[in-house]
Design a protein around this motif. Structure first.
Motif, PDB file in Angstrom:
ATOM      1  N   ARG A   9      51.963   0.915  59.520  1.00 14.98           N
ATOM      2  CA  ARG A   9      51.406   0.683  60.850  1.00 14.98           C
ATOM      3  C   ARG A   9      50.478   1.821  61.257  1.00 14.98           C
ATOM      4  O   ARG A   9      49.394   1.601  61.825  1.00 14.98           O
ATOM      5  N   ASP A  10      50.867   3.069  60.940  1.00 11.80           N
ATOM      6  CA  ASP A  10      50.014   4.221  61.248  1.00 11.80           C
ATOM      7  C   ASP A  10      48.671   4.107  60.545  1.00 11.80           C
ATOM      8  O   ASP A  10      47.620   4.383  61.128  1.00 11.80           O
ATOM      9  N   ARG A  11      48.689   3.709  59.261  1.00 10.97           N
ATOM     10  CA  ARG A  11      47.433   3.588  58.516  1.00 10.97           C
ATOM     11  C   ARG A  11      46.560   2.473  59.081  1.00 10.97           C
ATOM     12  O   ARG A  11      45.341   2.602  59.160  1.00 10.97           O
ATOM     13  N   VAL A 113      41.015  12.219  61.796  1.00 13.40           N
ATOM     14  CA  VAL A 113      41.836  12.848  62.824  1.00 13.40           C
ATOM     15  C   VAL A 113      43.044  11.943  62.988  1.00 13.40           C
ATOM     16  O   VAL A 113      42.942  10.823  63.502  1.00 13.40           O
ATOM     17  N   VAL A 114      44.198  12.391  62.500  1.00 19.50           N
ATOM     18  CA  VAL A 114      45.415  11.580  62.477  1.00 19.50           C
ATOM     19  C   VAL A 114      46.320  11.976  63.645  1.00 19.50           C
ATOM     20  O   VAL A 114      46.570  13.160  63.877  1.00 19.50           O
ATOM     21  N   ASP A 115      46.793  10.977  64.392  1.00 23.29           N
ATOM     22  CA  ASP A 115      47.713  11.216  65.510  1.00 23.29           C
ATOM     23  C   ASP A 115      49.155  11.211  65.026  1.00 23.29           C
ATOM     24  O   ASP A 115      49.551  10.320  64.260  1.00 23.29           O
ATOM     25  N   LEU A 147      51.332  13.541  56.818  1.00 24.74           N
ATOM     26  CA  LEU A 147      50.716  14.724  56.231  1.00 24.74           C
ATOM     27  C   LEU A 147      49.761  14.336  55.101  1.00 24.74           C
ATOM     28  O   LEU A 147      48.723  14.975  54.906  1.00 24.74           O
ATOM     29  N   ALA A 148      50.116  13.296  54.359  1.00 29.63           N
ATOM     30  CA  ALA A 148      49.236  12.820  53.286  1.00 29.63           C
ATOM     31  C   ALA A 148      47.970  12.202  53.870  1.00 29.63           C
ATOM     32  O   ALA A 148      46.861  12.417  53.376  1.00 29.63           O
ATOM     33  N   GLN A 149      48.130  11.451  54.957  1.00 26.23           N
ATOM     34  CA  GLN A 149      46.970  10.838  55.600  1.00 26.23           C
ATOM     35  C   GLN A 149      46.020  11.886  56.173  1.00 26.23           C
ATOM     36  O   GLN A 149      44.810  11.699  56.186  1.00 26.23           O
ATOM     37  N   VAL A 157      48.774  16.534  67.505  1.00 26.38           N
ATOM     38  CA  VAL A 157      50.096  16.304  68.102  1.00 26.38           C
ATOM     39  C   VAL A 157      49.995  16.506  69.611  1.00 26.38           C
ATOM     40  O   VAL A 157      49.875  17.640  70.083  1.00 26.38           O
ATOM     41  N   ASP A 158      50.012  15.412  70.348  1.00 22.14           N
ATOM     42  CA  ASP A 158      50.019  15.513  71.809  1.00 22.14           C
ATOM     43  C   ASP A 158      51.442  15.843  72.259  1.00 22.14           C
ATOM     44  O   ASP A 158      52.414  15.402  71.645  1.00 22.14           O
TER      45      ASP A 158
END
Length: 363
Positions: A9-11, A113-115, A147-149, A157-158
């Motif tokens: 889902r994140d990807r 930029v990964v959340d 971390l891989a993404q 990180v909000d």
């Protein structure tokens, strides 16, 4: 929902293209914008901690950064997007392919930029190993995590001050070492995790422990704007973006491309930038006078000053570069004094004036 489903889902969310508010359209908050740009130019600075009031554009600014980031060469069929030109930064699989004489297929991809969601578990962040498959088939079945993404990109990180300290420690360790290690039942997986960690939060909801805060390269402090005209401009700009995102983005296409070109040029120039012993001595004296523990302060100031010089198109660091980044690099490293009558930013400014003879320090 399983960890594998969460990661998928994140990807998918990362792949969905939604209109992003332009970085160059953001009004004010120059300290935060400069800290982010310097980390784009030199990721070794060590990331940014952004603390400030709610609704001051912290998340908007970080996510807008993605549109400025240059494309990077990546191994086309690698899960981690390894750099095809640097063997030392490759995953074990890519290194084995290079050693076997294989030409790695290369594509250019946008820097990510990964959340990282606030409720993320360690497995979701670091990745998981399918133990049953590993035992049954004799293969290391690894489901990559965030971390891989984020490898070769930014991890955002909000509300990082609300994140579990152990998880923050994991993030900082990976960001510093450039490697993520996952171990389950005697099976170990290592993969590259070179990313710039950006955290944001509201100080009213609690501060990070000093030991963790110190490991962020720069610390930007964001305050609500008190200029009435600027606040009106923010309202109008945001309304214009909400009503017609495409037209608003088109209006800022030229300044966006100009800033991106300036950042790329600074990245190329960075290796040619020099810093004299005289400037280094002033940096060291500044840290000594402020009783900064350890040597991260000096290293961050030196790297940030060089990145700023490159951003300004120069190949030599000058005192003004140190003046502009001193507060960003040192305010969060000062020992807390509950009886102090001034904030840490002012303490750094006063010492900068004393050592560098500046009229005003800060961005």
């Amino acid at each position: 929902m399983t960890e594998v489903q969460n990661n998928q889902r994140d990807r998918q969310r990362q792949q969905i293209k939604v209109p992003t508010y332009p970085f160059t359209a953001i009004i004010g908050q120059e300290e935060m914008k400069l800290a982010l740009i310097l980390n784009v130019i030199d990721p070794r600075i060590g990331g940014v901690m952004i603390m400030g009031d709610r609704g001051t554009g912290k998340s908007t600014t970080v996510r807008a950064l993605a549109e400025l980031l240059p494309e990077v060469p990546s191994v086309a069929d690698c899960t981690f997007g390894c750099n095809p030109h640097k063997t030392t930064e490759m995953c074990p699989s890519c290194r084995e392919r290079v050693a076997a004489g294989e030409d790695l297929p290369t594509v250019y991809r946008n820097t990510k930029v990964v959340d990282l969601p606030l409720g993320a578990t360690e497995d979701r962040v670091c990745g998981t190993i399918d133990i049953q498959k590993a035992l049954a088939e004799g293969v290391k079945a690894f489901e990559p995590g965030l971390l891989a993404q984020a490898n070769r990109g930014f991890l955002y990180v909000d509300e990082v001050n609300l994140l579990d300290d152990h998880l923050v420690d994991v993030l900082l360790d990976s960001a510093a070492s450039g490697v993520n290690v996952v171990e389950r039942e005697g099976i170990s997986i290592r993969h590259p995790a070179r990313f710039v960690l950006v955290g944001s939060g509201n100080p009213e909801e609690g501060e990070l422990r000093p030991q963790l805060l110190d490991r962020f390269g720069l610390h930007a402090q964001i305050r609500t704007l008190r200029d009435a005209q600027k606040r009106v401009d923010i309202i109008r700009s945001r309304s214009e973006f909400d009503n017609s995102p495409e037209l608003f983005i088109d209006k800022f296409e030229a300044p966006q491309k100009e800033l991106q070109a300036k950042v790329i040029k600074a990245q190329e120039l960075l290796t040619d930038v020099t810093i004299s012993d005289d400037v280094l001595l002033k940096i060291a004296q500044l840290c000594i006078e402020l009783e900064i523990d350890g040597h991260r302060g000096e290293l961050v100031l030196a790297r940030a000053a060089k990145a700023l010089a490159a951003f300004e198109g120069r190949t030599e660091v000058i005192d003004e570069d140190v003046r502009r980044i001193a507060v960003l690099g040192l305010r969060h490293r000062l020992r807390k004094d509950p009886l102090a009558t001034m904030d840490n930013g002012r303490r750094v400014q006063e010492k900068v004036v004393e050592i560098l003879g500046a009229e005003k320090a800060g961005a």
